[in-house]
Design an enzyme around this catalytic site. Structure first.
Site, PDB file in Angstrom:
ATOM      1  N   HIS A 133      -8.715   3.977   2.758  1.00  0.00           N
ATOM      2  CA  HIS A 133      -9.128   4.576   4.004  1.00  0.00           C
ATOM      3  C   HIS A 133     -10.618   4.668   4.291  1.00  0.00           C
ATOM      4  O   HIS A 133     -11.034   4.870   5.466  1.00  0.00           O
ATOM      5  CB  HIS A 133      -8.478   5.949   4.110  1.00  0.00           C
ATOM      6  CG  HIS A 133      -7.172   6.243   4.071  1.00  0.00           C
ATOM      7  ND1 HIS A 133      -6.182   5.587   3.159  1.00  0.00           N
ATOM      8  CD2 HIS A 133      -6.314   6.631   5.041  1.00  0.00           C
ATOM      9  CE1 HIS A 133      -4.882   5.843   3.507  1.00  0.00           C
ATOM     10  NE2 HIS A 133      -4.965   6.327   4.537  1.00  0.00           N
ATOM     11  N   CYS A 161     -11.354   3.325  -1.835  1.00  0.00           N
ATOM     12  CA  CYS A 161     -10.050   4.029  -1.353  1.00  0.00           C
ATOM     13  C   CYS A 161     -10.027   3.071  -0.047  1.00  0.00           C
ATOM     14  O   CYS A 161     -10.627   2.846   0.739  1.00  0.00           O
ATOM     15  CB  CYS A 161     -10.081   5.227  -1.152  1.00  0.00           C
ATOM     16  SG  CYS A 161      -8.722   6.053  -0.010  1.00  0.00           S
ATOM     17  N   GLU A 196      -5.693  10.364   8.339  1.00  0.00           N
ATOM     18  CA  GLU A 196      -4.425   9.966   8.797  1.00  0.00           C
ATOM     19  C   GLU A 196      -4.086  11.024   9.784  1.00  0.00           C
ATOM     20  O   GLU A 196      -3.307  10.589  10.659  1.00  0.00           O
ATOM     21  CB  GLU A 196      -3.363  10.449   7.460  1.00  0.00           C
ATOM     22  CG  GLU A 196      -3.442   9.406   6.500  1.00  0.00           C
ATOM     23  CD  GLU A 196      -2.344   8.492   6.513  1.00  0.00           C
ATOM     24  OE1 GLU A 196      -1.307   8.671   7.100  1.00  0.00           O
ATOM     25  OE2 GLU A 196      -2.678   7.289   5.726  1.00  0.00           O
ATOM     26  N   ASP A 223       0.877  -1.131  -0.081  1.00  0.00           N
ATOM     27  CA  ASP A 223      -0.113  -0.140   0.074  1.00  0.00           C
ATOM     28  C   ASP A 223       0.989   1.263  -0.077  1.00  0.00           C
ATOM     29  O   ASP A 223       1.962   1.401   0.349  1.00  0.00           O
ATOM     30  CB  ASP A 223      -1.078  -0.094   1.276  1.00  0.00           C
ATOM     31  CG  ASP A 223      -2.074   1.181   1.198  1.00  0.00           C
ATOM     32  OD1 ASP A 223      -2.713   1.119   0.027  1.00  0.00           O
ATOM     33  OD2 ASP A 223      -1.906   2.090   2.024  1.00  0.00           O
ATOM     34  N   SER A 224       0.385   2.400  -0.052  1.00  0.00           N
ATOM     35  CA  SER A 224       0.973   3.653  -0.339  1.00  0.00           C
ATOM     36  C   SER A 224       1.306   4.149   0.988  1.00  0.00           C
ATOM     37  O   SER A 224       2.391   4.828   1.309  1.00  0.00           O
ATOM     38  CB  SER A 224       0.221   4.714  -1.054  1.00  0.00           C
ATOM     39  OG  SER A 224      -1.141   4.789  -0.277  1.00  0.00           O
ATOM     40  N   CYS A 242      -3.652  -1.000  -2.268  1.00  0.00           N
ATOM     41  CA  CYS A 242      -4.097   0.451  -2.708  1.00  0.00           C
ATOM     42  C   CYS A 242      -4.799   0.729  -4.132  1.00  0.00           C
ATOM     43  O   CYS A 242      -4.356   0.179  -5.363  1.00  0.00           O
ATOM     44  CB  CYS A 242      -2.567   1.266  -2.903  1.00  0.00           C
ATOM     45  SG  CYS A 242      -2.783   2.923  -3.331  1.00  0.00           S
TER      46      CYS A 242
HETATM   47  N1  DGL Z   1      -4.195   3.904  -0.699  1.00  0.00           N
HETATM   48  C1  DGL Z   1      -4.864   4.961  -1.302  1.00  0.00           C
HETATM   49  C2  DGL Z   1      -5.978   4.319  -2.292  1.00  0.00           C
HETATM   50  O1  DGL Z   1      -6.418   3.384  -1.694  1.00  0.00           O
HETATM   51  C3  DGL Z   1      -5.266   6.041  -0.487  1.00  0.00           C
HETATM   52  C4  DGL Z   1      -4.172   6.927   0.103  1.00  0.00           C
HETATM   53  C5  DGL Z   1      -3.346   7.464  -0.953  1.00  0.00           C
HETATM   54  O2  DGL Z   1      -3.519   8.548  -1.773  1.00  0.00           O
HETATM   55  O3  DGL Z   1      -1.970   7.196  -1.122  1.00  0.00           O
HETATM   56  O4  DGL Z   1      -6.123   5.044  -3.216  1.00  0.00           O
END
Ligand code: DGL
Length: 270
Positions: free
Chosen positions: A196, A194, A162, A7-8, A70
Site C-alpha cells: 500500500h 508494503c 483502504e 495478495d492479501s 504481499c
Molecule cells: N499486502 C500487505 C503487505 O504488503 C499489506 C496489507 C495486509 O496487511 O494484508 O504487507
C-alpha cells in the site's frame, strides 16, 4: 498458462499495475484474499496457511509461477513454502529480493558472498508481521555486510488507505517516520515494504527529506520479473486471459479496486 499475482487484498494491484505496464502481453491472474485481509496483524502460521491456499487457487488457473505481491506473505511464509511445501514444477517468488538486490546493486541470481555496499543506514517501513519476521534483515545479510537496518511497524496505514482516508494515512506516515528517525536520525535509504505504501510515497519522501532515497517495489518487481521470465521462458505459457479473482465480495472489491487504481477493474469470485 498465465502468471499469478497473489495478495492479501487490494494492495498487490500496485504491483500488478507495474507488471502489466512493463509486460503488456503477459496474461496475469490476480487473486486478492479480501476475505482474510489484512495479513499484517496475523501470526506466521495463519499467514502461511492462507498464502498456500491462495497459491493453490492460482495453480488451478494454470499459473505455474506465482508472485507474492504481499510483503507480509513474502516475509512470513515464502521461505517455509519454498523449503517445505512447493512441488518442483512450480515457482513462487516474493517481492523483497528485488528491492534488496536494487539496494545492494546486485543483478538477479548473483549469489556471490555478501560484500560492503555504499548504503550503510536503511530504514524499513512495513506491517507489524513483516517487521516481526525479520525476513528483510535475513535476506539483506546474505548479500551485504555492515548495513544497519532500523524497522518501523506502521500500524494503521493500510487501514487508512483502504478506507480512502488520505489525511489520516499521511498523518500516520509522518508519525511513523518521526518515530524511526528518533532511533536512526540519518537513513540514506528507505524501503517501503508494503504493497500500500507506494500510494503514499510522497508523504514518506516529504517526512524523510529529499536526501533519502526511497525504494518502492512495484517498478523493481516488474523489472525483476521481466528478467526472470527471459531466463525461464518455459514459465510463460500460451494463455491469453487475464482475470481478477477475490475471496471476498466481487462487487464490493471491484468498487474499491477501481477507487484504488483509478480505472475500472472487475473482480470475479474465486
Ligand atoms: N499486502 C500487505 C503487505 O504488503 C499489506 C496489507 C495486509 O496487511 O494484508 O504487507
Amino acid at each position: 498458462m498465465a502468471v499469478g499475482v497473489f495478495d492479501s487484498g487490494l494492495g498487490g494491484l500496485t504491483v500488478l499495475d507495474a507488471i502489466a505496464a512493463r509486460l503488456p502481453d503477459l496474461p496475469l491472474v490476480y487473486l486478492g484474499d479480501n476475505k482474510h485481509t489484512p495479513y499484517g496483524v496475523r501470526d506466521a502460521e495463519d499467514i502461511f496457511n492462507l498464502t498456500c491456499a491462495g497459491v493453490e487457487r492460482l495453480w488451478a488457473e494454470g499459473c505455474d509461477l506465482v508472485i507474492l505481491a504481499c510483503n507480509t506473505a513474502s516475509a512470513a511464509a515464502l521461505k517455509r513454502m519454498q523449503e517445505t511445501w512447493l512441488p518442483p514444477n512450480k515457482r513462487v517468488l516474493g517481492v523483497f529480493v528485488p528491492m534488496i538486490e536494487a539496494l545492494t546493486e546486485r543483478r538477479w541470481g548473483d549469489n556471490s558472498p555478501p560484500r560492503e555496499v555504499e548504503v550503510k543506514h536503511v530504514a524499513l517501513f512495513a506491517t507489524p508481521a513483516t517487521v516481526a519476521s525479520r525476513a528483510f534483515q535475513r535476506e539483506l545479510a546474505f548479500r551485504a555486510i555492515g548495513v544497519d537496518v532500523e524497522a518501523q511497524p506502521c500500524g494503521g496505514v493500510v487501514d487508512a488507505i483502504e478506507q480512502g482516508d488520505e489525511i489520516l494515512a499521511e498523518a500516520l506516515v509522518t508519525s511513523h517516520v518521526e518515530a524511526l528517525m528518533r532511533r536512526m536520525p540519518h537513513p540514506e535509504a528507505a524501503i517501503l515494504g508494503c504493497t500500500h505504501y507506494p500510494l503514499v510515497q510522497d508523504a514518506f519522501q516529504k517526512a524523510l527529506g529529499e536526501q533519502v532515497q526511497v525504494y518502492s517495489q512495484p517498478k523493481l518487481v516488474a523489472e525483476s520479473l521481466e528478467d526472470y521470465l527471459a531466463r525461464h521462458p518455459e514459465l510463460v505459457g500460451s494463455g491469453t486471459v487475464s482475470r481478477f479473482l477475490t475471496t471476498g465480495d466481487p462487487i464490493r472489491v471491484s468498487g474499491k479496486a477501481t477507487q484504488f487504481l483509478r480505472y475500472p477493474i472487475k473482480f470475479e469470485s474465486a
